[in-house]
Scaffold this active site. Structure first.
Site, mmCIF file in Angstrom:
data_model
loop_
_atom_site.group_PDB
_atom_site.id
_atom_site.type_symbol
_atom_site.label_atom_id
_atom_site.label_comp_id
_atom_site.label_asym_id
_atom_site.label_seq_id
_atom_site.Cartn_x
_atom_site.Cartn_y
_atom_site.Cartn_z
ATOM 1 N N ASN A 162 -15.275 -9.658 -8.122
ATOM 2 C CA ASN A 162 -15.504 -9.078 -6.793
ATOM 3 C C ASN A 162 -15.067 -7.613 -6.722
ATOM 4 O O ASN A 162 -14.122 -7.212 -7.397
ATOM 5 C CB ASN A 162 -14.745 -9.880 -5.737
ATOM 6 C CG ASN A 162 -15.127 -11.348 -5.732
ATOM 7 O OD1 ASN A 162 -16.290 -11.690 -5.918
ATOM 8 N ND2 ASN A 162 -14.151 -12.219 -5.553
ATOM 9 N N THR B 283 17.406 22.540 21.624
ATOM 10 C CA THR B 283 17.143 21.219 22.185
ATOM 11 C C THR B 283 16.681 20.314 21.055
ATOM 12 O O THR B 283 16.318 20.792 19.969
ATOM 13 C CB THR B 283 16.082 21.282 23.299
ATOM 14 O OG1 THR B 283 16.018 20.006 23.966
ATOM 15 C CG2 THR B 283 14.707 21.640 22.752
ATOM 16 N N HIS C 217 -32.723 3.386 3.727
ATOM 17 C CA HIS C 217 -32.742 2.152 4.520
ATOM 18 C C HIS C 217 -32.413 0.933 3.653
ATOM 19 O O HIS C 217 -32.745 -0.198 4.009
ATOM 20 C CB HIS C 217 -34.109 1.939 5.190
ATOM 21 C CG HIS C 217 -34.556 3.081 6.047
ATOM 22 N ND1 HIS C 217 -34.173 3.238 7.361
ATOM 23 C CD2 HIS C 217 -35.345 4.143 5.761
ATOM 24 C CE1 HIS C 217 -34.711 4.339 7.854
ATOM 25 N NE2 HIS C 217 -35.417 4.917 6.903
ATOM 26 N N TYR D 250 0.815 -1.216 0.000
ATOM 27 C CA TYR D 250 0.000 0.000 0.000
ATOM 28 C C TYR D 250 0.849 1.267 0.000
ATOM 29 O O TYR D 250 0.392 2.331 0.395
ATOM 30 C CB TYR D 250 -0.929 0.007 1.222
ATOM 31 C CG TYR D 250 -1.766 -1.249 1.344
ATOM 32 C CD1 TYR D 250 -2.519 -1.707 0.270
ATOM 33 C CD2 TYR D 250 -1.776 -1.990 2.526
ATOM 34 C CE1 TYR D 250 -3.268 -2.869 0.358
ATOM 35 C CE2 TYR D 250 -2.537 -3.149 2.629
ATOM 36 C CZ TYR D 250 -3.279 -3.585 1.545
ATOM 37 O OH TYR D 250 -4.020 -4.731 1.646
ATOM 38 N N VAL E 159 5.226 5.671 13.776
ATOM 39 C CA VAL E 159 4.374 4.736 13.040
ATOM 40 C C VAL E 159 3.217 5.460 12.361
ATOM 41 O O VAL E 159 3.018 5.359 11.150
ATOM 42 C CB VAL E 159 3.818 3.638 13.980
ATOM 43 C CG1 VAL E 159 2.840 2.733 13.227
ATOM 44 C CG2 VAL E 159 4.950 2.826 14.586
ATOM 45 N N GLN F 170 8.584 22.387 25.418
ATOM 46 C CA GLN F 170 9.785 21.840 24.771
ATOM 47 C C GLN F 170 9.425 21.202 23.433
ATOM 48 O O GLN F 170 10.295 20.918 22.623
ATOM 49 C CB GLN F 170 10.489 20.833 25.685
ATOM 50 C CG GLN F 170 11.870 20.426 25.174
ATOM 51 C CD GLN F 170 12.735 19.832 26.263
ATOM 52 O OE1 GLN F 170 12.695 20.283 27.404
ATOM 53 N NE2 GLN F 170 13.523 18.822 25.922
ATOM 54 N N SER G 49 -11.613 -15.418 -8.039
ATOM 55 C CA SER G 49 -11.697 -16.440 -6.995
ATOM 56 C C SER G 49 -10.846 -17.627 -7.383
ATOM 57 O O SER G 49 -10.797 -18.010 -8.557
ATOM 58 C CB SER G 49 -13.156 -16.873 -6.800
ATOM 59 O OG SER G 49 -13.240 -18.057 -6.019
ATOM 60 N N VAL H 121 4.855 6.523 18.957
ATOM 61 C CA VAL H 121 3.570 6.464 18.256
ATOM 62 C C VAL H 121 3.677 7.158 16.904
ATOM 63 O O VAL H 121 3.252 6.623 15.873
ATOM 64 C CB VAL H 121 2.458 7.124 19.110
ATOM 65 C CG1 VAL H 121 1.123 7.067 18.390
ATOM 66 C CG2 VAL H 121 2.369 6.457 20.469
#
Length: 431
Positions: A270, A93, A141, A5, A311, A212, A262, A308
């Protein structure tokens, strides 16, 4: 993100080499600002700009010893620069460089996303123009409601992506923010003028009040907007999946020569692209949750956000770009079946025109309650019957044909009536 991807245009903005280039770009901009204000010799800056370089493998080698990626980077830079390297990172820093460089990556990624979104907008607008008057059934619906056109459905998609374009353009200002304010953000060892000059050189503006780090609400907002865009793409994908069902088959994903659907059933075609888009949207929404969790750091900073972001930020950008490119290709090559749309709309003898009959009776002086009962009785007789024919039942019902002429009944079953204001919607969207 796995290669499956990952498209090279976005991937190139998140590899180590590009990351280190942005780090060096920030450090040089700060050196230039320091020199302009007289804090370091201009000759030293010239030497730094001439000699500064890095070796990603050497940086990893140093990091394995010092366990600090920024120190490893600076150490490697100084191996190239020599004595003038002592002016690099002066008064700064780590987060000054990291957060400002990250802003450059996020801005570059956002620019690429906006380019891709622009291509999707063109694809949807073209398809909406082509199928403006292709009548199909609208559903609520999941049940047949009243006629629309396929172009009208696409116009709704276009309006949605245009809102995303506006949001992402606004996001550019929000995320194009740097900070060069030193430890805990007080400018104790580097003055605000350095920050202002350096950020200007980088095409950023200084954060109004950093700690910071740059506060992570900005980054959470970035990922949330990508998640919102991904959710809209999922909405389009789910619609295609529903319309491609065998018993509906009003649209279909392009099925290339040699493609197989398939391993067991040779007949299968599909909606794999739409299903893939649905799945990827789930991942990006999950990243939005992680980005929100990153907002609450301890005091002036901690590094719980760092692992975190390593990624979620590259992955969210890479996946969103993949989704946009995939969706543009999907829309451009989508197979449309107007005959099936007409067939589905007219099942049970045009029962979906029930409201038009109801309103026609009201205009003849029939009470709403009585008219509703008359129309519903005939609709129920036609509903889900192999030979059910609502129009025929209406025409044969003396309680109705005594009020409505043959011509008036025929008018009730004209699908073009439902498209009479379509031009106004198209004009709003410049289709």
């Amino acid at each position: 993100m796995i290669e499956r991807y990952t498209l090279p245009e976005m991937s190139n903005l998140w590899n180590d080499n590009y990351k280190f280039q942005t780090w060096l770009k920030v450090e040089i901009a700060v050196c230039e600002a320091q020199a302009e204000l007289g804090y370091i010799p201009k000759e030293a800056v010239a030497e730094i700009k001439t000699k500064a370089n890095f070796d990603p493998r050497r940086i990893l080698e140093i990091e394995a010893e010092v366990n600090h990626d920024v120190i490893a980077f600076l150490t490697n830079i100084n191996e190239f620069v020599g004595d003038a390297g002592r002016y690099i990172h002066m008064g700064m820093t780590s987060s000054d460089m990291l957060d400002t460089a990250l802003a450059l990556q996020l801005v570059a990624s956002l620019n690429l996303l906006l380019q891709s979104l622009g291509r999707l907008i063109v694809a949807i607008r073209n398809k909406a123009r082509e199928y403006k008057y292709t009548v199909m059934i609208g559903r609520s619906h999941g049940i047949h409601a009243e006629p629309i056109s396929f172009g009208f459905k696409l116009a709704g998609w276009l309006a949605e992506v245009l809102r995303h374009q506006e949001r992402l353009n606004q996001l550019q200002e929000n995320i194009a923010v740097g900070k060069i304010s030193g430890a805990v953000g007080t400018y104790a060892n580097i003055e605000p003028r350095v920050e202002m000059l350096a950020c200007k050189k980088l095409g950023l503006k200084p954060d109004s009040a950093s700690t910071q780090v740059i506060s992570r609400d900005r980054h959470a907002n970035y990922v949330q907007l990508l998640a919102l865009l991904a959710s809209s793409i999922e909405r389009f994908a789910v619609e295609i999946r529903n319309l491609q069902k065998t018993d509906v088959l009003e649209v279909e994903e392009y099925f290339s020569k040699g493609q197989k659907g398939s391993s067991a059933m040779p007949h299968k075609r599909n909606p794999i692209c739409s299903e893939r888009l649905t799945g990827i949207a789930r991942i990006i929404r999950g990243y939005a949750v992680a980005a929100l969790e990153n907002v609450a750091l301890w005091h002036e900073r901690d590094i719980s956000h760092s692992s975190v972001e390593r990624v979620i930020l590259p992955d969210a950008c890479i996946l969103t770009y993949f989704m946009l490119e995939e969706t543009t290709n999907l829309v451009t090559n989508l197979l449309i079946y107007p005959e099936n749309m007409a067939r589905n709309m007219n099942c049970y003898g045009g029962v979906v025109f029930s409201q038009r009959v109801l309103l026609a009776l009201l205009k003849k002086g029939v009470s709403r309650e009585e008219a509703y009962i008359l129309v519903q009785e005939n609709a129920n007789k036609a509903w889900n019957k192999p030979d059910g024919n609502f129009r025929s039942l209406i025409s044969q019902d003396d309680r109705i044909n005594g009020k409505l002429s043959v011509e008036e009944i025929a008018t009730c079953f004209d699908p073009q009536y439902h498209l009479q204001h379509l031009d106004q919607v198209y004009q709003r969207l410049d289709i």
